[in-house]
Design a protein around this motif. Structure first.
Motif, PDB file in Angstrom:
ATOM      1  N   VAL A  18      -5.273  67.710  -8.166  1.00  0.00           N
ATOM      2  CA  VAL A  18      -6.012  68.615  -9.174  1.00  0.00           C
ATOM      3  C   VAL A  18      -7.174  69.325  -8.300  1.00  0.00           C
ATOM      4  N   THR A  20     -10.315  70.734  -8.946  1.00  0.00           N
ATOM      5  CA  THR A  20     -11.367  70.693  -9.743  1.00  0.00           C
ATOM      6  C   THR A  20     -12.357  71.960  -9.646  1.00  0.00           C
ATOM      7  N   VAL A  23     -10.260  74.497 -12.033  1.00  0.00           N
ATOM      8  CA  VAL A  23     -10.500  74.093 -13.180  1.00  0.00           C
ATOM      9  C   VAL A  23     -11.822  74.389 -13.886  1.00  0.00           C
ATOM     10  N   ALA A  27     -10.981  77.159 -16.710  1.00  0.00           N
ATOM     11  CA  ALA A  27     -10.582  76.659 -18.108  1.00  0.00           C
ATOM     12  C   ALA A  27     -11.529  77.096 -19.018  1.00  0.00           C
ATOM     13  N   ALA A 114     -11.973  67.131 -18.577  1.00  0.00           N
ATOM     14  CA  ALA A 114     -10.975  67.227 -17.723  1.00  0.00           C
ATOM     15  C   ALA A 114     -10.455  65.905 -17.167  1.00  0.00           C
ATOM     16  N   GLN A 132      -8.241  64.513  -6.329  1.00  0.00           N
ATOM     17  CA  GLN A 132      -8.941  65.653  -6.748  1.00  0.00           C
ATOM     18  C   GLN A 132      -9.550  66.114  -5.406  1.00  0.00           C
ATOM     19  N   THR A 144      -2.874  71.337 -11.173  1.00  0.00           N
ATOM     20  CA  THR A 144      -4.156  71.945 -11.801  1.00  0.00           C
ATOM     21  C   THR A 144      -3.814  72.717 -12.843  1.00  0.00           C
ATOM     22  N   LYS A 145      -2.794  73.724 -12.782  1.00  0.00           N
ATOM     23  CA  LYS A 145      -2.423  74.403 -14.111  1.00  0.00           C
ATOM     24  C   LYS A 145      -2.093  73.692 -15.417  1.00  0.00           C
ATOM     25  N   VAL A 147      -3.357  70.749 -16.185  1.00  0.00           N
ATOM     26  CA  VAL A 147      -4.602  70.095 -16.695  1.00  0.00           C
ATOM     27  C   VAL A 147      -5.430  71.437 -17.218  1.00  0.00           C
ATOM     28  N   ILE A 148      -5.519  72.655 -16.751  1.00  0.00           N
ATOM     29  CA  ILE A 148      -6.262  73.700 -17.238  1.00  0.00           C
ATOM     30  C   ILE A 148      -5.552  74.030 -18.679  1.00  0.00           C
TER      31      ILE A 148
END
Length: 155
Positions: A18, A20, A23, A27, A114, A132, A144-145, A147-148
């Motif tokens: 991820v 960060t 994000v 986000a 997150a 991360q 990452t995408k 998570v976003i």
């Protein structure tokens, strides 16, 4: 034989990465936090800029009028300008400290949410490891995408 066994175990590992920073940049929650801070602190920032403009105008007026003023009046105005400048610097420092504190508070809320999303992905998709901010990571392990998108889906 042991090399083949190790290779088979390594293929079974499910690793995610991820970013960060991404994000925090992309986000909706992070964007909303930035907009909230902007709304909260823009009035004070504008007032500081106006104060600075008035102070600069007063200094220019003193420079222009200085030769015609008595020494006592010139000294009084200079002291006033120095005092106003100290006041401006103090207010600017307080504004910056308040902004930094509020930014840290807002960002910690985003990071907390997150991290919960990452933990949920970790548990539901049976990852063995999620890191991360790695130095290098392939797109194959970059989540990452995901998570976003999960953060953006939350209300």
């Amino acid at each position: 034989m042991s090399v083949a066994s190790f290779a088979a175990q390594a293929q079974e590992l499910k690793i995610g990465y991820v970013n960060t920073e991404r994000v925090m940049r992309e986000a909706n929650l992070a964007k909303a936090a930035g907009a909230k801070l902007e709304a909260e602190f823009s009035k004070r920032e504008r007032e500081l800029k106006e104060h600075e403009t008035r102070l600069r105008a007063a200094a220019e007026k003193l420079d222009k009028d200085g030769p015609t003023l008595s020494e006592a009046e010139r000294n009084r105005r200079q002291r006033d300008l120095v005092e106003q400048d100290r006041d401006l610097q103090r207010k600017r420092r307080e504004w910056q400290e308040d902004l930094t504190q509020r930014r840290n508070e807002e960002l910690s809320l985003v990071v907390e949410r997150a991290n919960r999303v990452v933990k949920h992905i970790f548990e539901t998709e049976k990852y063995d490891l999620i890191v991360q901010d790695a130095i290098h990571a392939s797109n194959r392990v970059d989540i990452t995408k995901k998570v976003i998108d999960a953060l953006n889906a939350q209300k």
